[in-house]
Design an enzyme around this catalytic site. Structure first.
Site, PDB file in Angstrom:
ATOM      1  N   PRO A 128     -69.594  22.398  33.543  1.00  0.00           N
ATOM      2  CA  PRO A 128     -70.253  23.388  32.635  1.00  0.00           C
ATOM      3  C   PRO A 128     -71.816  22.881  32.609  1.00  0.00           C
ATOM      4  O   PRO A 128     -72.796  23.721  32.703  1.00  0.00           O
ATOM      5  CB  PRO A 128     -69.411  23.009  31.438  1.00  0.00           C
ATOM      6  CG  PRO A 128     -68.173  22.591  31.725  1.00  0.00           C
ATOM      7  CD  PRO A 128     -68.336  21.916  33.166  1.00  0.00           C
ATOM      8  N   SER A 132     -76.041  23.682  39.455  1.00  0.00           N
ATOM      9  CA  SER A 132     -77.068  23.499  40.544  1.00  0.00           C
ATOM     10  C   SER A 132     -77.456  22.090  40.659  1.00  0.00           C
ATOM     11  O   SER A 132     -77.593  21.458  41.754  1.00  0.00           O
ATOM     12  CB  SER A 132     -78.683  24.338  40.341  1.00  0.00           C
ATOM     13  OG  SER A 132     -78.156  25.558  40.225  1.00  0.00           O
ATOM     14  N   THR A 158     -62.978  28.074  42.784  1.00  0.00           N
ATOM     15  CA  THR A 158     -62.165  29.006  43.311  1.00  0.00           C
ATOM     16  C   THR A 158     -60.733  28.904  43.966  1.00  0.00           C
ATOM     17  O   THR A 158     -60.652  27.573  44.315  1.00  0.00           O
ATOM     18  CB  THR A 158     -62.662  29.536  44.761  1.00  0.00           C
ATOM     19  OG1 THR A 158     -64.095  30.062  44.178  1.00  0.00           O
ATOM     20  CG2 THR A 158     -62.300  30.750  45.613  1.00  0.00           C
ATOM     21  N   ARG A 268     -71.507  64.343  53.242  1.00  0.00           N
ATOM     22  CA  ARG A 268     -71.994  65.075  51.824  1.00  0.00           C
ATOM     23  C   ARG A 268     -73.025  66.048  52.220  1.00  0.00           C
ATOM     24  O   ARG A 268     -74.185  65.724  52.920  1.00  0.00           O
ATOM     25  CB  ARG A 268     -72.511  63.796  51.025  1.00  0.00           C
ATOM     26  CG  ARG A 268     -73.396  64.316  49.763  1.00  0.00           C
ATOM     27  CD  ARG A 268     -72.428  64.936  48.937  1.00  0.00           C
ATOM     28  NE  ARG A 268     -72.852  65.153  47.437  1.00  0.00           N
ATOM     29  CZ  ARG A 268     -72.600  66.089  46.452  1.00  0.00           C
ATOM     30  NH1 ARG A 268     -71.257  66.414  46.782  1.00  0.00           N
ATOM     31  NH2 ARG A 268     -72.922  66.302  45.473  1.00  0.00           N
ATOM     32  N   GLN A 336     -76.832  53.876  46.434  1.00  0.00           N
ATOM     33  CA  GLN A 336     -77.620  54.870  46.149  1.00  0.00           C
ATOM     34  C   GLN A 336     -77.276  56.109  47.028  1.00  0.00           C
ATOM     35  O   GLN A 336     -77.623  57.260  46.678  1.00  0.00           O
ATOM     36  CB  GLN A 336     -79.090  54.442  46.570  1.00  0.00           C
ATOM     37  CG  GLN A 336     -80.186  55.328  46.226  1.00  0.00           C
ATOM     38  CD  GLN A 336     -80.359  55.351  44.593  1.00  0.00           C
ATOM     39  OE1 GLN A 336     -79.698  54.623  43.732  1.00  0.00           O
ATOM     40  NE2 GLN A 336     -80.985  56.338  43.957  1.00  0.00           N
ATOM     41  N   HIS A 338     -74.675  57.310  47.985  1.00  0.00           N
ATOM     42  CA  HIS A 338     -73.438  58.038  47.403  1.00  0.00           C
ATOM     43  C   HIS A 338     -73.946  58.575  46.214  1.00  0.00           C
ATOM     44  O   HIS A 338     -72.864  59.457  45.738  1.00  0.00           O
ATOM     45  CB  HIS A 338     -72.371  57.050  47.001  1.00  0.00           C
ATOM     46  CG  HIS A 338     -71.441  56.374  48.360  1.00  0.00           C
ATOM     47  ND1 HIS A 338     -71.973  55.429  49.228  1.00  0.00           N
ATOM     48  CD2 HIS A 338     -70.436  56.609  48.723  1.00  0.00           C
ATOM     49  CE1 HIS A 338     -71.139  55.403  50.050  1.00  0.00           C
ATOM     50  NE2 HIS A 338     -70.040  56.094  49.798  1.00  0.00           N
ATOM     51  N   GLY A 339     -75.175  58.596  45.829  1.00  0.00           N
ATOM     52  CA  GLY A 339     -75.286  59.059  44.515  1.00  0.00           C
ATOM     53  C   GLY A 339     -74.314  58.789  43.354  1.00  0.00           C
ATOM     54  O   GLY A 339     -73.950  57.712  43.262  1.00  0.00           O
ATOM     55  N   GLU A 363     -71.846  28.413  46.288  1.00  0.00           N
ATOM     56  CA  GLU A 363     -72.340  27.464  47.280  1.00  0.00           C
ATOM     57  C   GLU A 363     -73.805  27.114  47.191  1.00  0.00           C
ATOM     58  O   GLU A 363     -74.627  26.886  48.163  1.00  0.00           O
ATOM     59  CB  GLU A 363     -71.713  27.707  48.598  1.00  0.00           C
ATOM     60  CG  GLU A 363     -70.296  27.755  48.584  1.00  0.00           C
ATOM     61  CD  GLU A 363     -69.582  27.505  49.943  1.00  0.00           C
ATOM     62  OE1 GLU A 363     -70.257  26.753  50.900  1.00  0.00           O
ATOM     63  OE2 GLU A 363     -68.399  27.803  49.950  1.00  0.00           O
TER      64      GLU A 363
HETATM   65  C1  LIG Z   1     -67.060  33.487  41.609  1.00  0.00           C
HETATM   66  C2  LIG Z   1     -67.592  31.994  41.718  1.00  0.00           C
HETATM   67  C3  LIG Z   1     -66.612  30.905  42.479  1.00  0.00           C
HETATM   68  C4  LIG Z   1     -67.134  29.832  42.566  1.00  0.00           C
HETATM   69  N1  LIG Z   1     -66.473  28.757  43.469  1.00  0.00           N
HETATM   70  C5  LIG Z   1     -66.699  27.526  43.238  1.00  0.00           C
HETATM   71  C6  LIG Z   1     -65.859  26.445  43.830  1.00  0.00           C
HETATM   72  O1  LIG Z   1     -64.895  26.838  44.462  1.00  0.00           O
HETATM   73  N2  LIG Z   1     -66.260  25.152  43.592  1.00  0.00           N
HETATM   74  C7  LIG Z   1     -67.272  24.687  43.043  1.00  0.00           C
HETATM   75  O2  LIG Z   1     -67.519  23.494  42.627  1.00  0.00           O
HETATM   76  N3  LIG Z   1     -68.358  25.610  42.347  1.00  0.00           N
HETATM   77  C8  LIG Z   1     -68.072  27.203  42.623  1.00  0.00           C
HETATM   78  N4  LIG Z   1     -68.737  28.010  41.941  1.00  0.00           N
HETATM   79  C9  LIG Z   1     -69.804  27.558  41.280  1.00  0.00           C
HETATM   80  C10 LIG Z   1     -71.296  27.885  41.904  1.00  0.00           C
HETATM   81  O3  LIG Z   1     -71.567  27.076  42.873  1.00  0.00           O
HETATM   82  C11 LIG Z   1     -72.381  27.657  40.576  1.00  0.00           C
HETATM   83  O4  LIG Z   1     -72.148  28.547  39.759  1.00  0.00           O
HETATM   84  C12 LIG Z   1     -73.735  27.621  41.296  1.00  0.00           C
HETATM   85  O5  LIG Z   1     -73.864  26.401  41.938  1.00  0.00           O
HETATM   86  C13 LIG Z   1     -75.021  27.417  39.888  1.00  0.00           C
HETATM   87  O6  LIG Z   1     -74.458  26.787  39.043  1.00  0.00           O
HETATM   88  P1  LIG Z   1     -74.684  27.575  37.573  1.00  0.00           P
HETATM   89  O7  LIG Z   1     -73.627  28.692  37.725  1.00  0.00           O
HETATM   90  O8  LIG Z   1     -74.313  26.179  36.777  1.00  0.00           O
HETATM   91  O9  LIG Z   1     -76.145  27.896  37.265  1.00  0.00           O
HETATM   92  P2  LIG Z   1     -77.264  27.021  37.001  1.00  0.00           P
HETATM   93  O10 LIG Z   1     -77.547  25.708  38.017  1.00  0.00           O
HETATM   94  O11 LIG Z   1     -77.345  26.866  35.324  1.00  0.00           O
HETATM   95  O12 LIG Z   1     -78.673  27.952  37.422  1.00  0.00           O
HETATM   96  C14 LIG Z   1     -79.082  28.988  36.388  1.00  0.00           C
HETATM   97  C15 LIG Z   1     -80.352  29.402  37.075  1.00  0.00           C
HETATM   98  O13 LIG Z   1     -81.194  28.297  37.097  1.00  0.00           O
HETATM   99  C16 LIG Z   1     -81.874  28.535  38.640  1.00  0.00           C
HETATM  100  N5  LIG Z   1     -82.075  27.182  38.843  1.00  0.00           N
HETATM  101  C17 LIG Z   1     -81.325  25.765  38.575  1.00  0.00           C
HETATM  102  N6  LIG Z   1     -81.928  24.830  39.089  1.00  0.00           N
HETATM  103  C18 LIG Z   1     -83.226  25.145  39.835  1.00  0.00           C
HETATM  104  C19 LIG Z   1     -84.266  24.477  40.186  1.00  0.00           C
HETATM  105  N7  LIG Z   1     -84.375  23.371  40.497  1.00  0.00           N
HETATM  106  N8  LIG Z   1     -85.006  25.290  40.878  1.00  0.00           N
HETATM  107  C20 LIG Z   1     -85.296  26.645  40.701  1.00  0.00           C
HETATM  108  N9  LIG Z   1     -84.087  27.300  40.105  1.00  0.00           N
HETATM  109  C21 LIG Z   1     -83.172  26.452  39.584  1.00  0.00           C
HETATM  110  C22 LIG Z   1     -80.479  28.701  39.288  1.00  0.00           C
HETATM  111  O14 LIG Z   1     -80.865  29.406  40.636  1.00  0.00           O
HETATM  112  C23 LIG Z   1     -79.937  29.987  38.570  1.00  0.00           C
HETATM  113  O15 LIG Z   1     -81.008  31.123  38.838  1.00  0.00           O
HETATM  114  C24 LIG Z   1     -68.483  29.324  41.754  1.00  0.00           C
HETATM  115  C25 LIG Z   1     -69.113  30.178  40.981  1.00  0.00           C
HETATM  116  C26 LIG Z   1     -68.759  31.578  40.987  1.00  0.00           C
HETATM  117  C27 LIG Z   1     -69.408  32.387  40.077  1.00  0.00           C
END
Ligand SMILES: Cc1cc2nc3c(=O)[nH]c(=O)nc-3n(C[C@H](O)[C@H](O)[C@H](O)COP(=O)(O)OP(=O)(O)OC[C@H]3O[C@@H](n4cnc5c(N)ncnc54)[C@H](O)[C@@H]3O)c2cc1C
Length: 380
Positions: A128, A132, A158, A268, A336, A338-339, A363
């Site tokens: 949580p 990133s 996942t 269409r 788009q 497909h309207g 990823e």
């Molecule tokens: C459907 C789904 C499947 C997933 N599956 C997996 C999985 O199997 N295993 C796993 O470990 N994870 C998984 N993830 C997690 C996924 O890799 C993360 O959601 C992703 O890396 C982004 O982390 P966050 O959601 O906490 O966003 P945050 O890191 O909070 O980012 C929020 C925003 O801030 C931006 N940001 C953050 N840091 C920077 C920076 N230094 N510079 C510029 N912009 C920045 C981001 O680009 C984003 O736009 C999954 C996510 C989803 C939605």
């Protein structure tokens, strides 16, 4: 340079396409509506060798490379991106981490069962508070006597709810920063290890995404994967390959949306003509096809480099960045074309539009891909 796929690669593409049409296409809408994990199809993909595409035959894999792997993911995504995501997380994240960092014993114990889909795998890095910034992992693993004791939780994993095996990262030395995170292999049923909330998602709804939780979870020392403290660094290597699969997933999704739009434009009629006769629609189709083809070659080029044993940190990030961003645009244009009909669930483009967004996030987000690429450029 040789720009042709081999006859075997073309044959593989045809057989995955046929499988997807026969076994997946009839159920896509229902699985999406009900968030049904397609366990039966995953097991059949195991029989076909798809769940172990990139692993050697002596470990039960198909012994293929990243070109073939990208073909498989692309063709599955063209019909149902959720199925492609399930396969990608299982192959290039969970199983590949065990393959790259595991001991011989661990490889022999886990890879044959994962490759056959007898077991399903998931890979938990994200938390949580550490998305990133995955090096900000909070989950911990403390060595007590002869056992590791894990506490903490992961989010967005996942396959979590269907996985028999989970590779998870936890801090083993808080003072060592990136070199203080280790990887562990957890088996379903281990006391103290459970899954939590399953997310209700915008797209990719047939792939289960959710929490993985550790509460005083005791693991034998043998469940440490790779060198102690190197789990995060290994994860970055794993993601280098994984991003090729997300790029392929984006391309397949874009191709599926494009195919639907092309077909629709020839059926269409408005103003007494097929809409494909309007130049505005033709230009959209031309731009969509051109961007898909560009993304395809960037991705297969990264795959070829990976198969040649070269480092692909920059190339896979470029492929993932470009393919995912054009795929979002292609799906938008396809809707788009497909309207109003693109906005309703009777047409497949509505689902591609929702599914594709994951590709710019999973990823590593697009922003993080740019950071990875720039870091490599500045190093070169
Ligand atoms: C459907 C789904 C499947 C997933 N599956 C997996 C999985 O199997 N295993 C796993 O470990 N994870 C998984 N993830 C997690 C996924 O890799 C993360 O959601 C992703 O890396 C982004 O982390 P966050 O959601 O906490 O966003 P945050 O890191 O909070 O980012 C929020 C925003 O801030 C931006 N940001 C953050 N840091 C920077 C920076 N230094 N510079 C510029 N912009 C920045 C981001 O680009 C984003 O736009 C999954 C996510 C989803 C939605």
């Amino acid at each position: 340079m040789d720009f042709e796929f081999t006859p075997e690669q073309n044959q593989l593409r045809r057989s995955i396409r046929d499988f997807a049409q026969a076994e997946i296409a009839p159920h896509v809408l229902e699985w999406d509506e009900n968030q049904t994990f397609p366990l039966g199809v995953v097991k059949k993909l195991g029989e076909l060798g798809v769940m172990g595409t990139i692993f050697p035959e002596d470990l039960g894999g198909a012994g293929l490379g990243y070109i073939e792997y990208a073909i498989v993911i692309e063709e599955l995504a063209r019909v149902d991106p959720s199925v492609a995501l399930i396969v990608a997380a299982h192959n290039s994240l969970c199983t590949n981490h065990i393959y790259l960092a595991g001991s011989d014993e661990q490889r022999k114990k886990y890879i044959p069962k994962l490759a056959s889909a007898e077991w399903i795998g998931c890979w938990s890095l994200t938390e949580p508070e550490a998305g990133s910034d995955a090096a900000g992992t909070q989950s911990s693993a403390v060595l007590k006597g002869d056992e590791w004791v894990l506490n903490g939780g992961k989010t967005f994993t996942t396959n979590a709810h269907y996985a028999d095996v989970c590779v998870a990262m936890a801090v083993t030395d808080r003072s060592a920063s990136q070199h203080g995170i280790s990887a562990f292999i957890l088996e379903k049923g281990t006391p103290g290890f459970r899954v939590g909330k399953k997310e209700n998602k915008l797209g990719m709804r047939a792939s289960a995404t959710g929490e993985v939780l550790f509460t005083d979870c005791h693991l034998a020392r043998s469940q440490l994967l790779g060198k102690q403290g190197e789990g995060f660094v290994d994860s970055l290597r794993i993601l280098d390959g994984g991003r090729i699969s997300i790029a392929a997933l984006a391309i397949g999704t874009a191709q599926g949306a494009f195919d639907a739009a092309l077909k629709y434009s020839k059926q269409r009629k408005q103003f007494g003509r097929f809409i494909s006769e309007f130049q505005a629609i033709q230009h959209k189709l031309a731009d969509m096809a051109t961007s898909i083809e560009s993304a395809r070659w960037l991705t297969y080029c990264a795959g070829a480099r990976k198969d040649a044993g070269k480092r692909v940190t920059k190339e896979s990030a470029m492929a993932k960045l470009f393919a995912s961003e054009i795929a979002v645009k292609v799906a938008d244009d396809a809707l788009q074309i497909h309207g109003g009909y693109g906005f309703i669930k009777d047409y497949p483009v509505e689902k591609f539009y929702r599914d594709v967004k994951l590709c710019t996030i999973g990823e590593g987000t697009s922003e993080i891909q740019r950071l990875v690429i720039a870091r490599q450029l500045l190093k070169e």
